[in-house]
Design a protein around this motif. Structure first.
Motif, PDB file in Angstrom:
ATOM      1  N   THR A  97       0.821  -1.221   0.000  1.00 42.14           N
ATOM      2  CA  THR A  97       0.000   0.000   0.000  1.00 42.14           C
ATOM      3  C   THR A  97       0.854   1.269   0.000  1.00 42.14           C
ATOM      4  N   VAL A  98       2.118   1.167   0.418  1.00 45.83           N
ATOM      5  CA  VAL A  98       2.991   2.347   0.463  1.00 45.83           C
ATOM      6  C   VAL A  98       4.371   1.969  -0.063  1.00 45.83           C
ATOM      7  N   PHE A  99       4.894   2.797  -0.971  1.00 46.51           N
ATOM      8  CA  PHE A  99       6.289   2.741  -1.402  1.00 46.51           C
ATOM      9  C   PHE A  99       6.784   4.175  -1.342  1.00 46.51           C
ATOM     10  N   GLY A 105      20.336  12.725  -4.761  1.00 45.22           N
ATOM     11  CA  GLY A 105      20.796  12.646  -6.140  1.00 45.22           C
ATOM     12  C   GLY A 105      19.597  12.440  -7.048  1.00 45.22           C
ATOM     13  N   LYS A 106      19.867  12.087  -8.299  1.00 46.49           N
ATOM     14  CA  LYS A 106      18.806  11.901  -9.295  1.00 46.49           C
ATOM     15  C   LYS A 106      18.449  10.416  -9.400  1.00 46.49           C
ATOM     16  N   VAL A 107      17.717   9.927  -8.420  1.00 46.86           N
ATOM     17  CA  VAL A 107      17.372   8.508  -8.339  1.00 46.86           C
ATOM     18  C   VAL A 107      15.917   8.310  -8.747  1.00 46.86           C
ATOM     19  N   ASP A 108      15.668   7.202  -9.440  1.00 50.27           N
ATOM     20  CA  ASP A 108      14.305   6.839  -9.792  1.00 50.27           C
ATOM     21  C   ASP A 108      14.107   5.355  -9.489  1.00 50.27           C
ATOM     22  N   PHE A 109      12.844   4.961  -9.353  1.00 49.62           N
ATOM     23  CA  PHE A 109      12.479   3.587  -9.020  1.00 49.62           C
ATOM     24  C   PHE A 109      11.495   3.063 -10.058  1.00 49.62           C
ATOM     25  N   GLU A 110      11.622   1.782 -10.356  1.00 52.06           N
ATOM     26  CA  GLU A 110      10.642   1.096 -11.188  1.00 52.06           C
ATOM     27  C   GLU A 110      10.258  -0.178 -10.456  1.00 52.06           C
ATOM     28  N   LEU A 111       8.981  -0.394 -10.264  1.00 50.18           N
ATOM     29  CA  LEU A 111       8.487  -1.581  -9.588  1.00 50.18           C
ATOM     30  C   LEU A 111       7.850  -2.505 -10.610  1.00 50.18           C
ATOM     31  N   SER A 112       7.971  -3.794 -10.396  1.00 47.22           N
ATOM     32  CA  SER A 112       7.257  -4.738 -11.241  1.00 47.22           C
ATOM     33  C   SER A 112       6.779  -5.894 -10.381  1.00 47.22           C
ATOM     34  N   LYS A 117       4.814  -3.354 -14.959  1.00 45.13           N
ATOM     35  CA  LYS A 117       5.829  -2.402 -14.505  1.00 45.13           C
ATOM     36  C   LYS A 117       5.154  -1.067 -14.251  1.00 45.13           C
ATOM     37  N   PHE A 118       5.577  -0.395 -13.171  1.00 41.12           N
ATOM     38  CA  PHE A 118       4.996   0.897 -12.833  1.00 41.12           C
ATOM     39  C   PHE A 118       5.925   1.642 -11.891  1.00 41.12           C
ATOM     40  N   GLY A 119       5.598   2.889 -11.640  1.00 45.69           N
ATOM     41  CA  GLY A 119       6.396   3.726 -10.756  1.00 45.69           C
ATOM     42  C   GLY A 119       5.844   3.727  -9.344  1.00 45.69           C
ATOM     43  N   PRO A 120       6.599   4.283  -8.407  1.00 50.11           N
ATOM     44  CA  PRO A 120       6.164   4.301  -7.009  1.00 50.11           C
ATOM     45  C   PRO A 120       4.905   5.131  -6.770  1.00 50.11           C
ATOM     46  N   GLY A 121       4.574   6.023  -7.691  1.00 48.00           N
ATOM     47  CA  GLY A 121       3.373   6.834  -7.533  1.00 48.00           C
ATOM     48  C   GLY A 121       2.116   6.177  -8.080  1.00 48.00           C
ATOM     49  N   VAL A 133      12.235  -4.427  -7.517  1.00 47.10           N
ATOM     50  CA  VAL A 133      12.448  -2.984  -7.508  1.00 47.10           C
ATOM     51  C   VAL A 133      13.746  -2.698  -8.254  1.00 47.10           C
ATOM     52  N   LYS A 134      13.649  -1.871  -9.281  1.00 41.63           N
ATOM     53  CA  LYS A 134      14.828  -1.426 -10.028  1.00 41.63           C
ATOM     54  C   LYS A 134      15.121   0.004  -9.576  1.00 41.63           C
ATOM     55  N   VAL A 135      16.371   0.243  -9.158  1.00 39.53           N
ATOM     56  CA  VAL A 135      16.794   1.574  -8.712  1.00 39.53           C
ATOM     57  C   VAL A 135      17.877   2.043  -9.675  1.00 39.53           C
TER      58      VAL A 135
END
Length: 152
Positions: A97-99, A105-112, A117-121, A133-135
């Motif tokens: 329910t929460v990520f 820095g300029k970090v992004d996350f991808e969840l699958s 596949k989708f983003g934390p939002g 989780v891909k960082v």
């Protein structure tokens, strides 16, 4: 042993060792060593609270993902080419329910999960299952990150 050279009139004249050394230094055409360069930006330290799972290299592919059971995970990206992977399972009868990501820095996350596949939002896509989780960073400099997960 004496060395000899020629005077302006072409006659041979003894050269003192100190003069020979001076002549050798003046004629030295070797390239001096290159100055020592810094190896790029220093890594960004990451603060990992007690009870947090900490990234362990090599975790640069999905197959090498760090599996964890804690509700927090932290790590660093050493360069713009570095990618980290982590994986976790939702507890039985629960869903993610929460990520929440905390970055330096300029970090992004991808969840699958389950092939999606989708983003934390994209909270509406959160479900139960095994998450990958891909960082990664969108910059060239080192970065650090932490993320927190919660199940309901």
């Amino acid at each position: 042993m004496a060395c000899s050279g020629s005077d302006e009139d072409g006659t041979s004249a003894p050269i003192k060792r100190s003069d020979a050394a001076k002549d050798a230094r003046e004629e030295d055409t070797t390239t001096p060593p290159a100055p020592v360069r810094e190896a790029g930006p220093a890594p960004i330290p990451v603060t990992c609270p007690i009870g947090t799972a900490v990234e362990v290299e090599s975790n640069d592919t999905p197959e090498e993902a760090n599996a964890f059971t804690e509700t927090m995970f932290c790590g660093t990206l050493s360069s713009g080419d570095d990618v980290d992977y982590a994986t976790f399972d939702t507890p039985p009868g629960k869903k993610l329910t929460v990520f929440q990501g905390i970055i330096n820095g300029k970090v992004d996350f991808e969840l699958s999960v389950g092939g999606s596949k989708f983003g934390p939002g994209d909270v509406d896509k959160f479900t139960s299952g095994t998450y990958l989780v891909k960082v990664f960073t969108k910059g060239a400099d080192p970065a650090s990150y932490r993320f927190r997960i919660q199940f309901d």
